[in-house]
Design an enzyme around this catalytic site. Structure first.
Site, PDB file in Angstrom:
ATOM      1  N   GLU A   1      -0.176   1.255   9.329  1.00 49.64           N
ATOM      2  CA  GLU A   1      -1.399   1.864   9.858  1.00 49.64           C
ATOM      3  C   GLU A   1      -1.169   2.266  11.308  1.00 49.64           C
ATOM      4  OE1 GLU A   1      -1.724  -0.893   7.826  1.00 49.64           O
ATOM      5  OE2 GLU A   1      -2.664   0.249   6.220  1.00 49.64           O
TER       6      GLU A   1
ATOM      7  N   THR B   1      -4.014   4.645   7.551  1.00 50.23           N
ATOM      8  CA  THR B   1      -3.003   4.259   6.572  1.00 50.23           C
ATOM      9  C   THR B   1      -2.055   5.418   6.276  1.00 50.23           C
ATOM     10  OG1 THR B   1      -4.434   2.626   5.534  1.00 50.23           O
ATOM     11  CG2 THR B   1      -2.707   3.545   4.154  1.00 50.23           C
TER      12      THR B   1
ATOM     13  N   GLU C   1      -7.111  -5.683   4.246  1.00 43.98           N
ATOM     14  CA  GLU C   1      -7.534  -4.380   3.747  1.00 43.98           C
ATOM     15  C   GLU C   1      -8.472  -4.526   2.550  1.00 43.98           C
ATOM     16  OE1 GLU C   1      -4.728  -1.546   2.020  1.00 43.98           O
ATOM     17  OE2 GLU C   1      -5.427  -0.118   3.508  1.00 43.98           O
TER      18      GLU C   1
ATOM     19  N   TYR D   1      -9.389   0.834  -5.215  1.00 42.65           N
ATOM     20  CA  TYR D   1      -9.000  -0.569  -5.018  1.00 42.65           C
ATOM     21  C   TYR D   1      -9.001  -1.354  -6.332  1.00 42.65           C
ATOM     22  CZ  TYR D   1      -8.836  -0.367   0.090  1.00 42.65           C
ATOM     23  OH  TYR D   1      -8.488  -0.099   1.390  1.00 42.65           O
TER      24      TYR D   1
ATOM     25  N   CYS E   1      -5.021  -0.167  -7.153  1.00 43.29           N
ATOM     26  CA  CYS E   1      -3.873  -0.550  -6.308  1.00 43.29           C
ATOM     27  C   CYS E   1      -3.792  -2.041  -6.078  1.00 43.29           C
ATOM     28  CB  CYS E   1      -3.897   0.209  -4.988  1.00 43.29           C
ATOM     29  SG  CYS E   1      -5.063  -0.416  -3.756  1.00 43.29           S
TER      30      CYS E   1
ATOM     31  N   HIS F   1     -12.646   5.828  -2.940  1.00 42.99           N
ATOM     32  CA  HIS F   1     -11.651   4.868  -2.442  1.00 42.99           C
ATOM     33  C   HIS F   1     -11.984   3.445  -2.895  1.00 42.99           C
ATOM     34  CE1 HIS F   1      -7.916   4.748  -0.373  1.00 42.99           C
ATOM     35  NE2 HIS F   1      -8.293   3.786   0.454  1.00 42.99           N
TER      36      HIS F   1
ATOM     37  N   CYS G   1      -3.158   7.640  -1.689  1.00 42.51           N
ATOM     38  CA  CYS G   1      -4.482   7.750  -2.326  1.00 42.51           C
ATOM     39  C   CYS G   1      -5.556   8.269  -1.382  1.00 42.51           C
ATOM     40  CB  CYS G   1      -4.937   6.413  -2.869  1.00 42.51           C
ATOM     41  SG  CYS G   1      -3.621   5.308  -3.328  1.00 42.51           S
TER      42      CYS G   1
ATOM     43  N   CYS H   1       0.863  -1.188   0.000  1.00 39.17           N
ATOM     44  CA  CYS H   1       0.000   0.000   0.000  1.00 39.17           C
ATOM     45  C   CYS H   1       0.896   1.234   0.000  1.00 39.17           C
ATOM     46  CB  CYS H   1      -0.890  -0.018   1.244  1.00 39.17           C
ATOM     47  SG  CYS H   1      -1.716   1.545   1.570  1.00 39.17           S
TER      48      CYS H   1
HETATM   49 FE1  SF4 Z   1      -3.332   1.901   0.006  1.00 43.27          FE
HETATM   50 FE2  SF4 Z   1      -4.754   1.099  -2.086  1.00 43.27          FE
HETATM   51 FE3  SF4 Z   1      -5.856   2.716  -0.257  1.00 43.27          FE
HETATM   52 FE4  SF4 Z   1      -3.959   3.566  -1.979  1.00 43.27          FE
HETATM   53  S1  SF4 Z   1      -6.036   2.865  -2.482  1.00 43.27           S
HETATM   54  S2  SF4 Z   1      -4.077   3.998   0.194  1.00 43.27           S
HETATM   55  S3  SF4 Z   1      -2.640   1.782  -2.101  1.00 43.27           S
HETATM   56  S4  SF4 Z   1      -5.165   0.608   0.046  1.00 43.27           S
HETATM   57 FE    FE Z   2      -6.990   1.534   2.021  1.00 43.22          FE
END
Ligand code: SF4
Ligand code: FE
Length: 483
Positions: free
Chosen positions: A257, A191, A447, A296, A299, A292, A104, A100
């Site tokens: 985290e 995070t 996650e 996902y 990422c 968000h 983001c 991660c």
């Molecule tokens: Fe982490 Fe993915 Fe959230 Fe970006 S979108 S902060 S890489 S979990």
């Molecule tokens: Fe996340």
């Protein structure tokens, strides 16, 4: 100011005076701490890639507000093209870190705040949108990493924020002053907060009129007095203290985290983006969560690419690559991973402009995206473990491998195909272990389940957005049902 290099970013974090605790002690030098450093390296990648001409179009944009070149992580999406490029950028960052990369959350908070503050101001004549734009341009111009803090501890889930036995279980205003407010509470699972310069705090659920003090949103530097972080443990985290590289699997990168406490933190008026407009709490939450959930689809796909690659490599190293069953498992992994990517791109393609002009994703498709993410990475991990074999969890340590007496036996008996060293075979197995069960499993597995909202949160949105009534009418019409 120009974009920061990776090194400048690291040094800028070093200058901050954050209050970080781990294993019961204050971490005096978080930047060089072996447990925390890999997560800082992941954020650094978002700076390094922005300096690379090969990725300039994906990683940077010209700000429509200042005309400057900024990192895309600080950008307000102006089109569906921007929304798609966001997902592509996240896949790239996942591929380069297998972790991660944290930045983001701020980007998604930026975009949710931009449109929500615009709409609050329209209704109440407040000044939140200007406040937010000023903050946003400051962060973008200085190429800062901004964290987005949403999740409150929530205490008794059956009770509203104001009805909790302990009023601090949701972050709230405890004092109102001429020049700002004082807030108290905590944000859980934060995070990347210890790798950020600033944090945007947002409410975590829809709120009623009695929750006025809880409908608060603002931004402050993470080293503001009263803020402190307690780092979350990860499976196998102390392997990073052993001073070896093989056993950690991912030698350079990770995520982190923290439980973040806001112990009577002062927020000046010009940094406030919502203050008591309870009916907009749900709007902000829904938009942030939507963005968000789109994230996902980028990422996790990038990290999945690394895991699929590792499964392919270990199949080669085990001499199993030609077996049709193994080939088919790799195909299934790719199919699942690309399905997630399809979802990330689809909710972007179907995006539309909000009243503020900023583009938002299609919420139904973004929630479908995240719902699939709560499942497919688990299956991808299962298949990777299947291909890897049990050695990924029974192999001796690197110290044994380097031992004068034991090393030669490990080398001899844990060898796969002749032309590949035992060390390389073990390195790949440890990487799979890291993603499936180790520190990276926080980001890739649990996650995937709970980040950006647990599965039930998406099902509620799918129910709301799925328009079952319309589908029922279709069926009745086709069947010539007359009621
Ligand atoms: Fe982490 Fe993915 Fe959230 Fe970006 S979108 S902060 S890489 S979990
Ligand atoms: Fe996340």
């Amino acid at each position: 100011m120009a974009l920061m290099t990776g090194e400048q970013y690291i040094e800028s974090i070093r200058k901050m005076n954050m209050q970080i605790y781990m294993f019961g002690e204050k971490v005096e030098n978080p930047v060089d701490n072996p447990i925390l450093r890999p997560s800082l390296n992941s954020v650094r990648m978002t700076y390094d890639l922005a300096q690379d001409p090969q990725y300039a179009d994906l990683m940077t944009v010209t700000s429509p507000y200042t005309g400057e070149k900024i990192n895309r992580f600080e950008h307000i999406h102006q089109s569906t093209e921007d929304l798609k490029n966001k997902v592509k950028m996240q896949r790239l960052c996942g591929q380069k870190t297998a972790a991660c990369f944290q930045r983001c959350v701020g980007m998604d908070a930026f975009n949710a705040e931009f449109s929500t503050t615009f709409e609050i101001d329209k209704k109440y004549g407040t000044n939140y949108h200007e406040n937010f734009k000023k903050f946003m341009n400051y962060a973008a111009t200085n190429d800062l990493t901004v964290d987005g803090a949403m999740t409150d501890p929530k205490g008794d889930r059956s009770k509203a924020p104001h009805a909790q036995a302990d009023p601090d279980l949701y972050l709230h205003v405890v004092e109102r002053r001429e020049d700002g407010v004082v807030v108290r509470g905590a944000k859980a699972h934060q995070t990347g907060i210890c790798n950020s310069h600033e944090v945007i705090v947002m409410p975590t659920i829809s709120m009623g009129p009695d929750d006025k003090d809880y409908a608060i949103s603002f931004a402050v530097p993470v080293d503001t007095e009263g803020i402190f972080m307690i780092i979350g443990r990860q499976s196998c985290d102390t392997r990073k203290l052993e001073g070896t590289s093989m056993d950690v699997g991912n030698c350079e990168f990770g995520g982190v985290e923290a439980l973040t406490i806001f112990d009577d933190v002062f927020v000046p008026n010009e940094r406030i983006f919502m203050n008591g407009e309870t009916e907009f709490a749900g709007v902000l939450v829904e938009r942030f969560a939507g963005y968000h959930r789109q994230s996902y689809g980028g990422c996790k796909v990038g990290v999945g690419d690394v895991l699929i690659g590792a499964a392919g490599v270990i199949a080669d190293y085990n001499g199993a690559a030609k077996a049709s069953a193994v080939k088919d498992k790799l195909i299934e992994m790719m199919h699942l991973n690309e399905t997630l990517y399809c979802c990330g791109l689809a909710c972007s393609t179907e995006g539309y402009p909000t009243e503020s002009g900023a583009y938002i994703i299609d919420l139904l498709l973004a929630n479908v995206c995240k719902q699939n993410v709560t499942r497919f990475p688990y299956e991808i991990v299962r298949l990777a473990e299947d291909i890897a074999g049990g050695l990924m969890v029974t192999a001796p340590s690197e110290k044994d491998f380097r031992d004068e007496k034991l090393g030669k036996y490990i080398d001899k008996y844990l060898k796969g195909v002749e032309d590949v060293s035992t060390e390389n075979r073990l390195r790949i197995l440890r990487l799979i272990e890291n993603l499936a069960l180790g520190t990276a499993a926080v980001g890739y597995r649990t996650e995937s389940m709970h980040g950006a909202g647990s599965p039930q949160a998406q099902r509620i949105m799918i129910q709301r957005q799925g328009n079952l009534a319309f589908k029922k009418e279709l069926a009745k019409k086709i069947a010539h049902v007359e009621e």
